[in-house]
Structures are given as C-alpha cells and as structure tokens.
Design an enzyme around this catalytic site. Structure first.
Site, PDB file in Angstrom:
ATOM      1  N   SER A  63      16.547  18.457  14.178  1.00  0.00           N
ATOM      2  CA  SER A  63      17.459  19.323  14.934  1.00  0.00           C
ATOM      3  C   SER A  63      18.416  18.468  15.757  1.00  0.00           C
ATOM      4  CB  SER A  63      16.659  20.281  15.823  1.00  0.00           C
ATOM      5  OG  SER A  63      17.501  21.273  16.344  1.00  0.00           O
ATOM      6  N   ASN A  64      19.004  19.028  16.791  1.00  0.00           N
ATOM      7  CA  ASN A  64      19.949  18.277  17.625  1.00  0.00           C
ATOM      8  C   ASN A  64      19.814  18.744  19.073  1.00  0.00           C
ATOM      9  OD1 ASN A  64      21.737  20.659  17.971  1.00  0.00           O
ATOM     10  ND2 ASN A  64      21.955  20.405  15.760  1.00  0.00           N
ATOM     11  N   HIS A  65      20.625  18.186  19.959  1.00  0.00           N
ATOM     12  CA  HIS A  65      20.467  18.448  21.389  1.00  0.00           C
ATOM     13  C   HIS A  65      21.133  19.735  21.874  1.00  0.00           C
ATOM     14  CE1 HIS A  65      18.467  14.754  22.194  1.00  0.00           C
ATOM     15  NE2 HIS A  65      19.473  13.996  21.773  1.00  0.00           N
ATOM     16  N   SER A  66      21.670  20.527  20.990  1.00  0.00           N
ATOM     17  CA  SER A  66      22.404  21.707  21.459  1.00  0.00           C
ATOM     18  C   SER A  66      21.494  22.635  22.261  1.00  0.00           C
ATOM     19  CB  SER A  66      22.967  22.468  20.258  1.00  0.00           C
ATOM     20  OG  SER A  66      23.504  23.693  20.693  1.00  0.00           O
TER      21      SER A  66
ATOM     22  N   ALA B 186      25.535  24.259  16.714  1.00  0.00           N
ATOM     23  CA  ALA B 186      25.489  22.868  16.257  1.00  0.00           C
ATOM     24  C   ALA B 186      24.630  22.860  14.996  1.00  0.00           C
ATOM     25  CB  ALA B 186      24.879  21.990  17.336  1.00  0.00           C
TER      26      ALA B 186
END
Ligand code: C5P
Length: 408
Positions: A211-214, A280
């Site tokens: 995943s990502n930091h969104s 994101a």
C-alpha cells in the site's frame, strides 16, 4: 460557496429543550460559532433545569433567550424567526415535538418556530419507549410531511441505563446535517460528484499487502467541500482510518484493491458529472497472491512478482467516450520532483480537465499532515499556485474551480 464560508455569518437559531442531552447542545453551539455562524439560543424552562443560558452565551458570545419576557417581548420571536437561515432544535423532547406537530405556541421556542420561515432541523432525544410510542411516531410523520428534517435519534445507551433508539445525534454529526441543509441551493446542487480517497491495498497473502502512505484526509475534505457546494456525493474509499470517516450526506463505497476501485469508479461515473480521483492508487499488484500465509522459512530470498494495475482515469476516459460522463475529471499528482512538468504530462496522458499537483517532499504538505501546498494545472494551460493551507481550504479551491466551470 465553500465549507469555511458556508457557515460564516449564517444566523442559526438553536432551540434547546429539556433533556439530559442538553449538555451536548453547548458543544453544538460552540462548533457552530467556531465555524463562523451567529448562533441565537432559545432555552425552554425545562432545558434550564439542565443547563444555563450563561453557558450558551459564553460559547456563542451572544444573548441566549428564555421565557423571561422583557420590554421587547412581543417582537423577539418575530425578530429571531425572520433573521434565521436555519432553526435547529437539539435536543428536541417528545413534548416539544408534539407542540410543533400541533402548532402550539406556549413558550418562546415554540412561538418562534411558528414565526420562522427558514428550514427546521430537529434532533429528538428521549427514552426508547417514548420514541417508539404511536403518539410520537404520528408527530414524526406530521413533521416530516411538513419538510422538517429529523436527524436521529441514534441507538445506544441512554441516561435511564436502558439501551435503545432515543439518543441525541452527536454534535459533530449534527454539524453535518446543518451543513447539508445550508448547502441545498449552492452552485453544485443537482450535480453528482464522485470522489475517490485513500490508498488501495494489494494482497500478497491473507496477512500482508502493498500500500502507500495516503491517509484519505484530502479526499474526505473534497467530499465535504462538494457537499457544501450542494452536490450529491459518492465517496469511494480505501481502508485507511481517515478515509472511513464519511461526511454526513455522502454515500460511501468501501474498496480495498485497485481492481475494486476501478470497478466502483466506473460504475459511479455512469451518472457522475464530476470525478475527483484523489485516491493514491497502487500501480502494481501481486501477480498471484498466496492463498495461505507465507511462512517465514519460505521468506528468505522471497520475491513477489508484480503486475501493472490499470490506470483508472484512462479507463474512465474510455468509458466517457461511450457514455458522455463524467463531464469533468480531476486528478492528483503527488510528486517528489519536477512537479509542474509531471503534472502537465499526466493531465494530457490521463485526459484530465484539472490536475492538482503537490510536492510530497515538503514537510508541511502531502501525506500525514493536515496541510497541503498545491498547484492547479488546467486543461486550458492555466497554472494557479496556491499557498500552504489546510486540506479543507485546498478542497474548497478545487470545488470553486469546478463550480466556475459549470457557471461559466
Ligand atoms: O500516475 P500517478 O499515479 O501519479 O497519477 C495520479 C493520478 O492518477 C491520481 O489522480 C490517481 O488517483 C490516478 N490514478 C489512476 N489509476 C492508477 C494510478 C493513478 O486513476 N492506476
């Protein structure tokens, strides 16, 4: 019209009736005042058994009214009623609901309710049995038929110790109802805005994901700003905490992976006037997620093969060729270098009408924080650099841009 200005200088009449939930009305009065509204409070006699006019005066900075009639008593209710943009009665007891339903006017609050010409929002609070009683339900029907908006009551534990339906809706949620009612005639009324928010998750096995930091904060703020502009909003969100807080009035569609997001976005866009792709999106997913948890022993030298995810904005642009919707597509470009060039390139490649570029290397902008510093790059070549401001204010600028496209 935007969220910050939505409540600014609006006259809100807040009627407070005799329920233990009165203490929450002080919080509501405070929240409304902090949002810029001019809040005039009317307390019934029984409300004053629980809370004082002084408490409301302290948070609103304005006089709170009671049945203690003064020299101008004969005009107070007319003045309050005439100047109000919205009348909120929270908490609203079964007794006051009955009075409202029958047009009774035996105290300042109910007289003013008859005199007022603005929309009325009531938030009932009473014991579960009282709420369920046929008499109360008949009054609910009468009031609803008269276009009174009824928020709640909520379910849960009540002062009696019993559980049931009868709790006052929480002040933060009531704020959402107030905003919805004030937004009704704003520039995006009748428009359907779809907002995607948060990061997607791509499973590697049943436990792990990419995943990502969104956080989803920017997307949720955009959904609120669109609601404040009067739009009907669908909020498609990934699993992050902020993305789960759906503003009152938005329809939330929960997704996990990019493929889920693509399906949900294409479905929502069939009727959308505007798509705001703030999500994101993970560009890659595991080619073959494991059915069982991958064991540590298997993991030395583990490599996961990734395949590319579809670009959702491109899929939306292709669907638009057939269906015509959405009329406008707004994308985001979170960049760590060459912000403007990358934003301009993506605008073209993704057939966007506007791209909101932000530099994620700045400490006070991008992920985690509540502020953002963005540049708006439009299809017609115009470039607008916005100063560092809250994600709420950034959202309002984007929604104002959208509103201008429809007005011009
Ligand atoms: O190419 P990049 O991921 O930076 O593009 C960002 C914009 O494109 C965002 O609006 C994002 O929501 C959207 N996007 C998309 N599908 C992808 C990746 C990004 O719609 N697979």
């Amino acid at each position: 019209m935007n969220q910050i200005s939505l409540l600014r200088d609006k006259h809100i009449l807040l009627g407070v009736t005799g329920s233990i939930a009165c203490y929450k009305a002080i919080d509501l009065a405070s929240k409304l005042t902090q949002a810029g509204a001019l809040v005039d409070v009317i307390l019934t006699q029984s409300a004053q058994q629980f809370v004082t006019p002084l408490a409301f005066q302290a948070v609103t900075g304005r006089q709170a009214y009671t049945d203690l009639w003064g020299t101008d008593a004969h005009v107070i209710h007319i003045g309050l009623g005439e100047s109000a943009d919205l009348f909120v009665i929270a908490p609203c007891t079964a007794d006051t609901m009955a009075k409202l339903a029958h047009g009774r006017a035996d105290n300042l609050l109910t007289i003013t309710a008859l005199a007022a010409r603005c929309p009325l929002l009531i938030a009932p609070a009473m014991d579960g049995g009282m709420w369920a009683h046929a008499a109360t339900q008949a009054n609910v029907k009468t009031l609803a038929a008269r276009n009174v908006t009824i928020a709640g009551p909520a379910e849960g534990r009540m002062a009696s110790g019993l559980k049931g339906k009868g709790r006052l809706v929480e002040p933060a949620e009531l704020m959402g109802h107030v905003r919805l009612m004030l937004a009704q005639a704003n520039p995006l009324a009748g428009k359907h805005v779809v907002v995607t928010a948060g990061g997607t998750q791509e499973a590697i096995d049943p436990v792990r994901f990419i995943s990502n930091h969104s956080s989803g904060k920017q997307g949720v703020a955009l959904a609120q700003a669109a609601l404040d502009a009067g739009a009907t909003v669908t909020l498609i969100t990934g699993p992050t905490a902020a993305a789960r807080s759906t503003p009152v009035g938005a329809t939330r569609v929960a997704i996990t992976s990019t493929l889920d997001l693509e399906q949900a976005t294409l479905a929502a866009c069939q009727t959308a006037d505007v798509l705001i792709m703030a999500a994101a999106v993970a560009d890659y997913r595991a080619a073959a997620p494991a059915d069982q948890k991958i064991k540590r022993a298997q993991m030395s030298d583990l490599s996961v093969q990734l395949v590319e995810n579809p670009d959702i904005t491109i899929a939306v642009a292709n669907q638009k060729k057939q269906l015509g919707n959405p009329l406008l597509t707004i994308g985001f470009a979170a960049e760590s270098q060459n912000l403007l060039e990358n934003a301009q390139r993506k605008l073209k490649k993704k057939s966007l009408d506007l791209i909101v570029g932000n530099d994620i290397t700045a400490k006070d902008a991008g992920f985690f924080v509540d502020t953002n510093r963005v540049v708006l790059v439009a299809k017609d070549g115009s470039i607008e650099r916005l100063p560092l401001q809250s994600k709420v204010a950034v959202s309002e600028a984007v929604i104002d841009w959208i509103s201008n496209q429809f007005s011009g």
